[in-house]
Design a protein around this motif. Sequence first.
Motif, PDB file in Angstrom:
ATOM      1  N   LEU A  13       0.673  -1.247   0.103  1.00  0.00           N
ATOM      2  CA  LEU A  13      -0.120  -0.088  -0.055  1.00  0.00           C
ATOM      3  C   LEU A  13       0.727   1.173  -0.056  1.00  0.00           C
ATOM      4  N   GLY A  14       2.135   1.094  -0.079  1.00  0.00           N
ATOM      5  CA  GLY A  14       2.805   2.197  -0.407  1.00  0.00           C
ATOM      6  C   GLY A  14       3.497   3.171   0.803  1.00  0.00           C
ATOM      7  N   GLY A  15       3.251   2.340   1.983  1.00  0.00           N
ATOM      8  CA  GLY A  15       4.095   3.145   3.103  1.00  0.00           C
ATOM      9  C   GLY A  15       3.603   2.487   4.325  1.00  0.00           C
ATOM     10  N   PHE A  16       4.452   2.856   5.429  1.00  0.00           N
ATOM     11  CA  PHE A  16       3.982   2.368   6.931  1.00  0.00           C
ATOM     12  C   PHE A  16       2.891   3.266   7.599  1.00  0.00           C
ATOM     13  N   GLY A  17       2.338   2.716   8.267  1.00  0.00           N
ATOM     14  CA  GLY A  17       1.223   3.422   9.032  1.00  0.00           C
ATOM     15  C   GLY A  17       1.560   3.910  10.362  1.00  0.00           C
ATOM     16  N   ALA A  18       0.386   4.219  11.084  1.00  0.00           N
ATOM     17  CA  ALA A  18       0.524   4.677  12.488  1.00  0.00           C
ATOM     18  C   ALA A  18       1.293   3.612  13.369  1.00  0.00           C
ATOM     19  N   GLY A  19       0.967   2.496  13.152  1.00  0.00           N
ATOM     20  CA  GLY A  19       1.492   1.301  13.896  1.00  0.00           C
ATOM     21  C   GLY A  19       3.130   1.194  13.942  1.00  0.00           C
ATOM     22  N   ALA A  20       3.548   1.662  13.093  1.00  0.00           N
ATOM     23  CA  ALA A  20       5.018   1.404  12.837  1.00  0.00           C
ATOM     24  C   ALA A  20       5.767   2.524  13.735  1.00  0.00           C
ATOM     25  N   VAL A  21       5.149   3.680  14.077  1.00  0.00           N
ATOM     26  CA  VAL A  21       5.605   4.540  15.099  1.00  0.00           C
ATOM     27  C   VAL A  21       5.408   4.072  16.367  1.00  0.00           C
ATOM     28  N   PHE A  22       4.327   3.432  16.827  1.00  0.00           N
ATOM     29  CA  PHE A  22       4.294   2.573  18.028  1.00  0.00           C
ATOM     30  C   PHE A  22       5.135   1.574  18.068  1.00  0.00           C
ATOM     31  N   PHE A  23       5.281   0.973  17.033  1.00  0.00           N
ATOM     32  CA  PHE A  23       6.406  -0.156  17.462  1.00  0.00           C
ATOM     33  C   PHE A  23       7.983   0.648  17.522  1.00  0.00           C
ATOM     34  N   VAL A  24       8.552   1.610  16.781  1.00  0.00           N
ATOM     35  CA  VAL A  24       9.602   1.969  16.879  1.00  0.00           C
ATOM     36  C   VAL A  24       9.610   2.752  18.292  1.00  0.00           C
ATOM     37  N   GLY A  25       8.643   3.066  18.885  1.00  0.00           N
ATOM     38  CA  GLY A  25       8.583   3.457  20.202  1.00  0.00           C
ATOM     39  C   GLY A  25       8.814   2.540  21.189  1.00  0.00           C
ATOM     40  N   THR A  26       8.183   1.150  20.945  1.00  0.00           N
ATOM     41  CA  THR A  26       8.605   0.330  21.897  1.00  0.00           C
ATOM     42  C   THR A  26      10.168  -0.218  21.757  1.00  0.00           C
TER      43      THR A  26
END
Lengths: 343, 193
Positions: free
Chosen positions: A208-221
Amino acid sequence: MKTTTGKPFFLWRHLNKLRWLSLSLVFAMLVFLPYAHVYQTYVAAHAYDLLADSEKEIYDVMESLTEPFVSDPEKDLDAVKGNTWSGTLFGFKMSDPLAVAGQVAASKRVYLPFLLTALVPLLATLLLGRFYCGWICPATFLYELNSNLAAWLHRAGLKTGNRRFDRRLKYLVLGAGLLLSMLTGSVMVATIYPPAIIGREIYYAVALGGFGAGAVFFVGTLLFDLLVARRGFCRYLCPGGALYSLLGRYRLVRIQRVVEQCNDCAKCNAICEFGLDPLRDGFGQECNNCTACIAICPTDALTFRLQLHDQPDQGPGHLGRQYQREKAAGEQDRRTPAGEEQP
Amino acid sequence: MKRRAFLKTGISMALLGQVLLVPEAGRAAAQKPSLRFLRPPGALPEDDFLSRCIHCGQCGEACPNRCIQYFADENGLASADTPYIVPREKACILCMKCGDVCPTGAIQKVRYELDDILAKVKMGHALIDKQLCLSWQGKSCGVCYRACKLPDVAIRVGYMEQPEILDGCVGCGLCERSCIQIPQAIKVIPRSS
Protein backbone atom coordinates in the motif's frame (compact mmCIF):
# COMPACT_ATOMS: atom_id res chain seq x y z
CA MET A 1 12.65 -33.54 45.34
CA LYS A 2 15.09 -36.06 44.05
CA THR A 3 16.43 -35.52 40.58
CA THR A 4 18.29 -37.69 38.13
CA THR A 5 21.84 -36.81 37.31
CA GLY A 6 23.40 -37.14 33.89
CA LYS A 7 23.90 -34.73 31.03
CA PRO A 8 20.87 -33.42 29.15
CA PHE A 9 20.25 -34.62 25.62
CA PHE A 10 23.02 -33.05 23.55
CA LEU A 11 20.77 -31.59 20.85
CA TRP A 12 19.04 -29.30 23.32
CA ARG A 13 22.09 -27.07 23.34
CA HIS A 14 21.45 -26.39 19.65
CA LEU A 15 17.77 -25.61 19.95
CA ASN A 16 18.61 -21.93 20.25
CA LYS A 17 19.95 -21.96 16.71
CA LEU A 18 16.80 -23.72 15.55
CA ARG A 19 14.83 -21.03 17.32
CA TRP A 20 16.66 -18.32 15.41
CA LEU A 21 16.00 -20.18 12.21
CA SER A 22 12.32 -20.32 13.09
CA LEU A 23 12.18 -16.61 13.94
CA SER A 24 13.99 -15.69 10.73
CA LEU A 25 11.74 -17.88 8.62
CA VAL A 26 8.58 -16.40 10.10
CA PHE A 27 9.89 -12.91 9.53
CA ALA A 28 10.99 -13.72 5.99
CA MET A 29 7.53 -15.12 5.38
CA LEU A 30 5.94 -11.89 6.55
CA VAL A 31 8.05 -10.00 4.01
CA PHE A 32 7.52 -12.56 1.26
CA LEU A 33 3.73 -12.77 1.45
CA PRO A 34 2.95 -9.11 0.67
CA TYR A 35 5.30 -9.29 -2.31
CA ALA A 36 3.59 -12.49 -3.40
CA HIS A 37 0.28 -10.64 -3.23
CA VAL A 38 1.63 -7.75 -5.30
CA TYR A 39 2.99 -10.25 -7.80
CA GLN A 40 -0.42 -11.93 -8.02
CA THR A 41 -2.05 -8.62 -8.84
CA TYR A 42 0.53 -7.97 -11.56
CA VAL A 43 -0.17 -11.37 -13.05
CA ALA A 44 -3.90 -10.73 -12.83
CA ALA A 45 -3.44 -7.42 -14.65
CA HIS A 46 -1.95 -9.14 -17.73
CA ALA A 47 0.20 -6.13 -18.56
CA TYR A 48 3.84 -6.98 -17.92
CA ASP A 49 5.06 -4.57 -20.60
CA LEU A 50 3.26 -1.68 -18.97
CA LEU A 51 4.79 -2.19 -15.53
CA ALA A 52 7.34 0.31 -14.27
CA ASP A 53 10.93 -0.93 -14.05
CA SER A 54 10.75 -1.36 -10.27
CA GLU A 55 7.54 -3.32 -10.65
CA LYS A 56 9.07 -5.49 -13.34
CA GLU A 57 11.89 -6.24 -10.94
CA ILE A 58 9.42 -7.43 -8.30
CA TYR A 59 7.60 -9.45 -10.95
CA ASP A 60 10.78 -11.15 -12.18
CA VAL A 61 12.13 -11.93 -8.72
CA MET A 62 8.82 -13.29 -7.50
CA GLU A 63 8.34 -15.27 -10.67
CA SER A 64 11.70 -16.99 -10.31
CA LEU A 65 11.06 -17.61 -6.61
CA THR A 66 7.64 -19.13 -7.03
CA GLU A 67 7.86 -20.76 -10.44
CA PRO A 68 9.03 -24.17 -9.15
CA PHE A 69 6.08 -24.43 -6.79
CA VAL A 70 3.07 -22.97 -8.58
CA SER A 71 1.63 -23.36 -12.04
CA ASP A 72 -0.97 -20.59 -11.84
CA PRO A 73 0.37 -17.91 -9.47
CA GLU A 74 -2.86 -15.94 -9.53
CA LYS A 75 -4.70 -18.81 -7.85
CA ASP A 76 -2.05 -21.04 -6.30
CA LEU A 77 -0.37 -18.32 -4.26
CA ASP A 78 -3.65 -17.87 -2.37
CA ALA A 79 -2.71 -21.00 -0.43
CA VAL A 80 -0.69 -19.03 2.12
CA LYS A 81 -2.01 -15.67 3.28
CA GLY A 82 -1.95 -13.46 6.30
CA ASN A 83 0.42 -13.14 9.23
CA THR A 84 1.00 -14.48 12.71
CA TRP A 85 -2.02 -12.59 14.06
CA SER A 86 -4.26 -14.58 11.79
CA GLY A 87 -3.33 -16.52 8.71
CA THR A 88 -4.35 -19.13 6.20
CA LEU A 89 -2.05 -22.06 5.58
CA PHE A 90 -3.16 -24.30 2.72
CA GLY A 91 -6.79 -23.81 3.64
CA PHE A 92 -6.17 -24.22 7.35
CA LYS A 93 -6.85 -21.03 9.29
CA MET A 94 -4.93 -20.21 12.42
CA SER A 95 -5.31 -17.22 14.71
CA ASP A 96 -3.72 -15.76 17.78
CA PRO A 97 -5.66 -16.62 20.97
CA LEU A 98 -5.46 -12.94 21.86
CA ALA A 99 -7.41 -12.15 18.68
CA VAL A 100 -10.17 -14.47 19.87
CA ALA A 101 -10.12 -12.97 23.35
CA GLY A 102 -10.29 -9.48 21.85
CA GLN A 103 -13.11 -10.39 19.53
CA VAL A 104 -15.13 -12.01 22.30
CA ALA A 105 -14.64 -8.86 24.38
CA ALA A 106 -15.60 -6.56 21.51
CA SER A 107 -18.66 -8.41 20.24
CA LYS A 108 -19.64 -9.92 23.59
CA ARG A 109 -20.40 -13.23 21.97
CA VAL A 110 -18.43 -16.21 20.81
CA TYR A 111 -18.15 -16.91 17.11
CA LEU A 112 -17.34 -20.60 16.95
CA PRO A 113 -15.58 -20.92 13.56
CA PHE A 114 -13.15 -18.22 14.62
CA LEU A 115 -12.66 -19.76 18.05
CA LEU A 116 -11.67 -23.02 16.35
CA THR A 117 -8.91 -21.26 14.37
CA ALA A 118 -7.16 -20.54 17.66
CA LEU A 119 -7.38 -24.12 18.87
CA VAL A 120 -3.97 -25.35 17.70
CA PRO A 121 -2.05 -22.34 19.09
CA LEU A 122 -4.05 -22.65 22.30
CA LEU A 123 -3.23 -26.32 22.83
CA ALA A 124 0.41 -25.71 21.97
CA THR A 125 0.52 -22.92 24.54
CA LEU A 126 -1.05 -25.09 27.22
CA LEU A 127 1.65 -27.66 26.51
CA LEU A 128 4.69 -25.48 25.85
CA GLY A 129 3.86 -22.25 27.66
CA ARG A 130 4.87 -18.94 26.22
CA PHE A 131 6.79 -20.55 23.34
CA TYR A 132 5.15 -18.23 20.80
CA CYS A 133 7.09 -15.33 22.32
CA GLY A 134 10.42 -17.00 21.82
CA TRP A 135 9.96 -19.06 18.69
CA ILE A 136 7.48 -17.41 16.35
CA CYS A 137 6.68 -13.80 17.23
CA PRO A 138 8.01 -11.50 14.48
CA ALA A 139 8.43 -8.75 17.06
CA THR A 140 10.75 -10.98 19.09
CA PHE A 141 12.98 -11.24 16.04
CA LEU A 142 13.44 -7.47 16.01
CA TYR A 143 13.45 -7.10 19.79
CA GLU A 144 16.28 -9.61 20.18
CA LEU A 145 18.30 -7.88 17.47
CA ASN A 146 17.57 -4.71 19.40
CA SER A 147 18.94 -6.35 22.58
CA ASN A 148 22.09 -7.23 20.68
CA LEU A 149 22.37 -3.63 19.55
CA ALA A 150 21.98 -2.56 23.18
CA ALA A 151 24.77 -4.95 24.16
CA TRP A 152 27.08 -3.48 21.51
CA LEU A 153 26.26 0.05 22.59
CA HIS A 154 26.93 -0.98 26.16
CA ARG A 155 30.30 -2.42 25.16
CA ALA A 156 31.08 0.82 23.34
CA GLY A 157 30.58 2.63 26.63
CA LEU A 158 27.14 4.05 26.00
CA LYS A 159 24.44 3.84 28.62
CA THR A 160 21.46 1.64 27.78
CA GLY A 161 18.38 1.16 29.88
CA ASN A 162 18.29 -1.58 32.46
CA ARG A 163 15.46 -0.57 34.72
CA ARG A 164 13.12 -3.13 36.17
CA PHE A 165 9.40 -2.78 36.66
CA ASP A 166 6.68 -4.95 38.01
CA ARG A 167 6.11 -7.92 35.73
CA ARG A 168 2.43 -7.95 36.58
CA LEU A 169 1.95 -4.69 34.70
CA LYS A 170 1.31 -6.62 31.50
CA TYR A 171 -1.71 -8.37 32.96
CA LEU A 172 -3.10 -4.94 33.59
CA VAL A 173 -2.39 -3.97 29.97
CA LEU A 174 -4.19 -7.13 28.86
CA GLY A 175 -7.15 -6.27 31.07
CA ALA A 176 -7.22 -2.67 29.90
CA GLY A 177 -6.97 -3.76 26.25
CA LEU A 178 -9.88 -6.16 26.59
CA LEU A 179 -11.89 -3.59 28.53
CA LEU A 180 -11.28 -1.01 25.80
CA SER A 181 -12.29 -3.54 23.17
CA MET A 182 -15.49 -4.07 25.08
CA LEU A 183 -16.20 -0.35 25.43
CA THR A 184 -15.38 0.68 21.87
CA GLY A 185 -16.87 -2.42 20.26
CA SER A 186 -13.72 -2.83 18.18
CA VAL A 187 -10.78 -5.19 18.73
CA MET A 188 -8.45 -2.56 20.18
CA VAL A 189 -5.88 -5.05 21.49
CA ALA A 190 -4.75 -5.40 17.86
CA THR A 191 -3.42 -1.85 17.90
CA ILE A 192 -1.13 -2.35 20.89
CA TYR A 193 0.12 -5.85 20.12
CA PRO A 194 3.48 -5.73 18.26
CA PRO A 195 3.27 -8.99 16.26
CA ALA A 196 -0.12 -7.96 14.87
CA ILE A 197 1.26 -4.53 14.11
CA ILE A 198 4.33 -5.87 12.33
CA GLY A 199 2.34 -8.22 10.12
CA ARG A 200 0.09 -5.38 9.07
CA GLU A 201 2.76 -2.75 8.69
CA ILE A 202 4.98 -4.84 6.45
CA TYR A 203 1.96 -5.41 4.24
CA TYR A 204 1.18 -1.67 4.22
CA ALA A 205 4.77 -0.84 3.36
CA VAL A 206 5.03 -3.33 0.52
CA ALA A 207 1.58 -3.28 -1.02
CA LEU A 208 0.00 0.00 0.00
CA GLY A 209 2.95 2.30 -0.37
CA GLY A 210 4.07 3.12 3.15
CA PHE A 211 4.16 2.38 6.86
CA GLY A 212 1.20 3.44 8.98
CA ALA A 213 0.81 4.71 12.50
CA GLY A 214 1.51 1.28 13.99
CA ALA A 215 5.11 1.50 12.81
CA VAL A 216 5.59 4.61 14.94
CA PHE A 217 4.23 2.75 17.95
CA PHE A 218 6.56 -0.15 17.26
CA VAL A 219 9.62 2.07 16.93
CA GLY A 220 8.56 3.57 20.24
CA THR A 221 8.66 0.13 21.87
CA LEU A 222 12.10 -0.49 20.34
CA LEU A 223 13.36 2.75 21.88
CA PHE A 224 11.73 1.85 25.18
CA ASP A 225 13.63 -1.45 25.14
CA LEU A 226 16.86 0.26 24.22
CA LEU A 227 16.75 3.24 26.56
CA VAL A 228 14.58 2.23 29.50
CA ALA A 229 14.37 -1.49 30.11
CA ARG A 230 15.90 -4.44 28.28
CA ARG A 231 13.12 -6.32 26.47
CA GLY A 232 10.84 -4.03 28.49
CA PHE A 233 7.80 -4.32 26.28
CA CYS A 234 7.73 -8.12 26.31
CA ARG A 235 8.54 -8.33 29.99
CA TYR A 236 6.23 -5.69 31.37
CA LEU A 237 3.70 -4.52 28.82
CA CYS A 238 2.81 -7.02 26.11
CA PRO A 239 -0.87 -8.07 26.34
CA GLY A 240 -0.26 -11.19 24.28
CA GLY A 241 2.65 -12.18 26.50
CA ALA A 242 0.34 -11.76 29.46
CA LEU A 243 -2.28 -14.06 27.96
CA TYR A 244 0.31 -16.68 27.02
CA SER A 245 1.87 -16.52 30.48
CA LEU A 246 -1.51 -17.21 32.04
CA LEU A 247 -2.26 -20.04 29.62
CA GLY A 248 1.21 -21.52 30.08
CA ARG A 249 1.22 -21.42 33.85
CA TYR A 250 0.76 -25.19 34.08
CA ARG A 251 2.67 -26.06 30.93
CA LEU A 252 4.02 -29.56 30.69
CA VAL A 253 7.38 -28.85 29.06
CA ARG A 254 9.70 -26.83 31.26
CA ILE A 255 13.35 -25.91 31.36
CA GLN A 256 14.72 -26.94 34.75
CA ARG A 257 18.04 -26.81 36.53
CA VAL A 258 20.02 -29.95 37.34
CA VAL A 259 21.51 -28.86 40.63
CA GLU A 260 24.24 -31.51 40.57
CA GLN A 261 25.71 -30.04 37.38
CA CYS A 262 25.35 -26.36 38.21
CA ASN A 263 28.40 -24.31 39.15
CA ASP A 264 26.60 -21.06 40.00
CA CYS A 265 28.23 -19.10 37.16
CA ALA A 266 25.02 -17.10 36.62
CA LYS A 267 25.43 -16.90 32.86
CA CYS A 268 21.84 -18.11 32.48
CA ASN A 269 20.54 -15.15 34.45
CA ALA A 270 22.59 -12.76 32.33
CA ILE A 271 21.41 -14.21 29.02
CA CYS A 272 17.74 -14.56 29.95
CA GLU A 273 15.85 -12.07 27.79
CA PHE A 274 12.93 -12.08 30.17
CA GLY A 275 15.02 -11.35 33.24
CA LEU A 276 14.12 -14.59 34.97
CA ASP A 277 16.22 -16.41 37.54
CA PRO A 278 17.20 -19.86 36.19
CA LEU A 279 20.16 -19.85 38.57
CA ARG A 280 17.80 -20.28 41.54
CA ASP A 281 15.04 -22.19 39.76
CA GLY A 282 12.99 -19.04 39.24
CA PHE A 283 11.34 -19.85 35.89
CA GLY A 284 7.67 -19.38 36.62
CA GLN A 285 4.93 -18.81 34.10
CA GLU A 286 6.94 -16.19 32.22
CA CYS A 287 9.55 -18.58 30.80
CA ASN A 288 9.12 -18.86 27.03
CA ASN A 289 11.26 -21.98 26.57
CA CYS A 290 13.60 -20.03 24.32
CA THR A 291 16.56 -22.25 25.36
CA ALA A 292 19.09 -19.41 25.39
CA CYS A 293 20.07 -20.45 28.92
CA ILE A 294 20.55 -24.07 27.85
CA ALA A 295 22.77 -22.92 24.99
CA ILE A 296 25.01 -20.80 27.18
CA CYS A 297 25.29 -23.09 30.21
CA PRO A 298 28.95 -24.23 30.40
CA THR A 299 28.21 -27.30 32.53
CA ASP A 300 25.03 -28.60 30.89
CA ALA A 301 23.03 -27.95 34.01
CA LEU A 302 19.79 -26.93 32.30
CA THR A 303 17.46 -29.39 30.68
CA PHE A 304 13.86 -29.98 29.64
CA ARG A 305 11.57 -31.75 32.04
CA LEU A 306 7.99 -32.90 31.75
CA GLN A 307 6.27 -31.66 34.87
CA LEU A 308 3.44 -29.31 35.76
CA HIS A 309 5.27 -27.28 38.38
CA ASP A 310 8.73 -25.81 38.74
CA GLN A 311 11.09 -27.37 41.22
CA PRO A 312 11.39 -25.34 44.41
CA ASP A 313 14.70 -23.53 44.91
CA GLN A 314 17.35 -26.26 45.07
CA GLY A 315 19.99 -24.04 46.60
CA PRO A 316 23.54 -23.51 45.35
CA GLY A 317 24.79 -25.66 42.49
CA HIS A 318 26.84 -28.68 43.52
CA LEU A 319 29.84 -27.69 41.40
CA GLY A 320 29.97 -24.20 42.85
CA ARG A 321 32.21 -22.93 45.62
CA GLN A 322 29.43 -22.06 48.02
CA TYR A 323 28.13 -25.60 48.03
CA GLN A 324 31.62 -27.08 48.44
CA ARG A 325 32.29 -24.77 51.39
CA GLU A 326 29.02 -25.63 53.07
CA LYS A 327 29.65 -29.31 52.48
CA ALA A 328 33.12 -29.12 53.97
CA ALA A 329 31.72 -27.30 56.98
CA GLY A 330 29.00 -29.92 57.24
CA GLU A 331 31.47 -32.78 57.21
CA GLN A 332 33.46 -31.13 59.96
CA ASP A 333 30.34 -31.14 62.08
CA ARG A 334 29.84 -34.80 61.12
CA ARG A 335 26.55 -33.90 59.65
CA THR A 336 25.33 -34.49 56.11
CA PRO A 337 23.24 -31.82 54.41
CA ALA A 338 19.72 -32.90 53.56
CA GLY A 339 19.04 -34.46 50.18
CA GLU A 340 22.72 -34.61 49.30
CA GLU A 341 24.45 -37.19 47.17
CA GLN A 342 27.88 -37.66 45.77
CA PRO A 343 28.50 -34.72 43.39
CA MET B 1 3.89 -0.85 49.89
CA LYS B 2 4.83 -2.65 46.71
CA ARG B 3 1.26 -3.69 46.14
CA ARG B 4 0.04 -0.17 46.68
CA ALA B 5 2.47 1.22 44.09
CA PHE B 6 1.35 -1.48 41.69
CA LEU B 7 -2.31 -0.68 42.12
CA LYS B 8 -1.65 3.02 41.75
CA THR B 9 0.13 2.59 38.42
CA GLY B 10 -2.62 0.30 37.27
CA ILE B 11 -5.45 2.63 38.05
CA SER B 12 -3.75 5.64 36.51
CA MET B 13 -3.01 3.66 33.35
CA ALA B 14 -6.62 2.53 33.05
CA LEU B 15 -7.80 6.13 33.45
CA LEU B 16 -5.37 7.30 30.80
CA GLY B 17 -6.76 4.70 28.42
CA GLN B 18 -10.28 5.93 29.08
CA VAL B 19 -9.38 9.51 28.24
CA LEU B 20 -7.45 8.62 25.10
CA LEU B 21 -10.08 6.42 23.56
CA VAL B 22 -13.59 7.70 24.00
CA PRO B 23 -16.08 4.99 23.07
CA GLU B 24 -18.32 5.67 20.09
CA ALA B 25 -15.77 8.12 18.69
CA GLY B 26 -15.26 5.87 15.70
CA ARG B 27 -18.92 5.64 14.84
CA ALA B 28 -19.44 9.35 15.29
CA ALA B 29 -16.72 10.00 12.74
CA ALA B 30 -18.32 7.53 10.34
CA GLN B 31 -21.19 9.98 9.92
CA LYS B 32 -18.89 12.65 8.52
CA PRO B 33 -20.18 13.49 5.03
CA SER B 34 -16.70 14.09 3.63
CA LEU B 35 -15.59 10.55 4.36
CA ARG B 36 -17.57 8.37 2.00
CA PHE B 37 -16.24 4.82 2.04
CA LEU B 38 -17.50 1.30 1.47
CA ARG B 39 -16.77 -1.81 3.50
CA PRO B 40 -15.67 -4.89 1.52
CA PRO B 41 -18.44 -6.95 -0.12
CA GLY B 42 -20.31 -9.18 2.28
CA ALA B 43 -19.31 -7.14 5.33
CA LEU B 44 -21.74 -7.19 8.23
CA PRO B 45 -23.54 -3.97 9.22
CA GLU B 46 -21.05 -1.41 10.53
CA ASP B 47 -21.34 -2.06 14.29
CA ASP B 48 -21.24 -5.84 13.94
CA PHE B 49 -18.42 -5.53 11.44
CA LEU B 50 -16.30 -3.46 13.81
CA SER B 51 -16.84 -5.83 16.71
CA ARG B 52 -15.94 -8.84 14.58
CA CYS B 53 -12.95 -7.54 12.58
CA ILE B 54 -9.59 -8.32 14.19
CA HIS B 55 -7.61 -5.98 11.92
CA CYS B 56 -5.53 -8.79 10.44
CA GLY B 57 -5.33 -7.41 6.91
CA GLN B 58 -5.99 -10.66 5.09
CA CYS B 59 -8.86 -9.26 3.03
CA GLY B 60 -6.52 -6.74 1.45
CA GLU B 61 -3.94 -9.42 0.87
CA ALA B 62 -6.49 -11.55 -0.95
CA CYS B 63 -7.90 -8.75 -3.09
CA PRO B 64 -6.67 -9.27 -6.68
CA ASN B 65 -7.76 -5.76 -7.60
CA ARG B 66 -5.97 -4.09 -4.66
CA CYS B 67 -9.00 -1.94 -4.00
CA ILE B 68 -9.11 -2.64 -0.25
CA GLN B 69 -7.29 0.00 1.76
CA TYR B 70 -6.89 0.42 5.52
CA PHE B 71 -7.82 3.27 7.81
CA ALA B 72 -5.28 5.03 9.95
CA ASP B 73 -7.23 7.27 12.31
CA GLU B 74 -9.34 9.24 9.82
CA ASN B 75 -12.45 7.37 10.85
CA GLY B 76 -11.74 7.28 14.58
CA LEU B 77 -9.50 4.92 16.52
CA ALA B 78 -12.15 2.21 16.65
CA SER B 79 -11.81 1.62 12.92
CA ALA B 80 -8.05 2.04 12.72
CA ASP B 81 -6.58 -0.70 10.51
CA THR B 82 -9.99 -1.83 9.26
CA PRO B 83 -10.58 -2.29 5.52
CA TYR B 84 -12.41 0.16 3.30
CA ILE B 85 -12.92 0.89 -0.36
CA VAL B 86 -13.15 4.27 -2.07
CA PRO B 87 -14.98 3.42 -5.30
CA ARG B 88 -13.83 6.46 -7.28
CA GLU B 89 -10.19 5.45 -6.65
CA LYS B 90 -10.61 1.74 -7.18
CA ALA B 91 -13.83 -0.17 -7.06
CA CYS B 92 -14.67 -3.69 -5.95
CA ILE B 93 -14.89 -6.28 -8.74
CA LEU B 94 -17.09 -8.58 -6.63
CA CYS B 95 -14.70 -11.54 -6.79
CA MET B 96 -15.68 -12.50 -3.21
CA LYS B 97 -12.19 -13.61 -2.25
CA CYS B 98 -12.07 -11.40 0.85
CA GLY B 99 -14.99 -13.23 2.40
CA ASP B 100 -13.28 -16.55 1.83
CA VAL B 101 -10.16 -15.44 3.63
CA CYS B 102 -11.76 -13.51 6.50
CA PRO B 103 -11.28 -15.67 9.63
CA THR B 104 -13.85 -13.95 11.81
CA GLY B 105 -16.93 -13.69 9.63
CA ALA B 106 -16.77 -9.89 9.71
CA ILE B 107 -16.86 -10.30 5.94
CA GLN B 108 -19.27 -13.15 5.23
CA LYS B 109 -18.46 -15.95 2.86
CA VAL B 110 -20.35 -15.27 -0.36
CA ARG B 111 -20.52 -17.76 -3.19
CA TYR B 112 -19.61 -16.37 -6.61
CA GLU B 113 -23.21 -16.66 -7.80
CA LEU B 114 -25.84 -14.05 -8.49
CA ASP B 115 -28.31 -15.24 -5.85
CA ASP B 116 -25.78 -15.30 -3.04
CA ILE B 117 -24.28 -11.95 -4.03
CA LEU B 118 -27.70 -10.30 -4.14
CA ALA B 119 -28.63 -11.82 -0.79
CA LYS B 120 -25.49 -10.96 1.17
CA VAL B 121 -23.64 -8.09 -0.46
CA LYS B 122 -24.93 -4.73 0.69
CA MET B 123 -22.12 -2.26 0.31
CA GLY B 124 -24.33 0.61 -0.72
CA HIS B 125 -26.56 1.82 -3.50
CA ALA B 126 -25.67 3.87 -6.57
CA LEU B 127 -27.29 7.25 -7.11
CA ILE B 128 -27.39 9.11 -10.43
CA ASP B 129 -27.13 12.87 -10.68
CA LYS B 130 -29.12 13.58 -13.82
CA GLN B 131 -27.78 17.12 -14.03
CA LEU B 132 -24.27 15.78 -14.47
CA CYS B 133 -25.00 12.58 -16.39
CA LEU B 134 -24.04 12.90 -20.08
CA SER B 135 -26.78 10.56 -21.30
CA TRP B 136 -29.45 12.41 -19.37
CA GLN B 137 -28.08 15.64 -20.86
CA GLY B 138 -28.44 14.38 -24.39
CA LYS B 139 -25.00 12.96 -25.20
CA SER B 140 -25.39 9.22 -25.24
CA CYS B 141 -22.71 7.55 -23.04
CA GLY B 142 -23.68 4.36 -21.19
CA VAL B 143 -20.24 3.73 -19.64
CA CYS B 144 -21.69 2.92 -16.21
CA TYR B 145 -23.89 0.25 -17.69
CA ARG B 146 -20.94 -1.30 -19.54
CA ALA B 147 -18.85 -1.28 -16.35
CA CYS B 148 -21.51 -2.92 -14.18
CA LYS B 149 -20.97 -6.55 -13.24
CA LEU B 150 -24.70 -7.05 -12.79
CA PRO B 151 -26.20 -5.39 -15.91
CA ASP B 152 -29.99 -5.33 -16.02
CA VAL B 153 -30.04 -6.51 -12.41
CA ALA B 154 -28.41 -3.49 -10.86
CA ILE B 155 -28.62 -0.95 -13.62
CA ARG B 156 -30.53 -0.57 -16.86
CA VAL B 157 -30.25 1.87 -19.75
CA GLY B 158 -33.06 3.19 -21.86
CA TYR B 159 -33.39 5.77 -24.58
CA MET B 160 -30.00 7.46 -25.36
CA GLU B 161 -28.32 5.07 -22.91
CA GLN B 162 -29.91 6.93 -20.02
CA PRO B 163 -29.07 4.86 -16.89
CA GLU B 164 -31.45 3.93 -14.13
CA ILE B 165 -30.47 2.11 -10.94
CA LEU B 166 -32.46 -0.98 -10.04
CA ASP B 167 -33.02 -2.66 -6.69
CA GLY B 168 -30.36 -5.25 -7.44
CA CYS B 169 -27.51 -2.73 -7.06
CA VAL B 170 -25.10 -3.98 -4.36
CA GLY B 171 -22.88 -0.91 -4.36
CA CYS B 172 -19.59 -2.26 -5.69
CA GLY B 173 -18.78 1.12 -7.23
CA LEU B 174 -17.60 0.01 -10.67
CA CYS B 175 -20.01 2.52 -12.24
CA GLU B 176 -18.66 5.36 -10.11
CA ARG B 177 -15.12 4.36 -10.94
CA SER B 178 -15.83 4.31 -14.67
CA CYS B 179 -17.92 7.49 -14.97
CA ILE B 180 -16.18 9.83 -17.37
CA GLN B 181 -17.71 12.98 -15.90
CA ILE B 182 -15.76 15.08 -13.43
CA PRO B 183 -17.15 15.15 -10.84
CA GLN B 184 -18.74 11.77 -11.34
CA ALA B 185 -22.42 11.73 -12.18
CA ILE B 186 -23.02 8.43 -10.41
CA LYS B 187 -22.06 7.84 -6.81
CA VAL B 188 -22.41 4.93 -4.41
CA ILE B 189 -24.09 5.91 -1.16
CA PRO B 190 -22.71 3.56 1.51
CA ARG B 191 -25.15 1.46 3.44
CA SER B 192 -23.88 2.72 6.80
CA SER B 193 -25.06 6.27 6.20
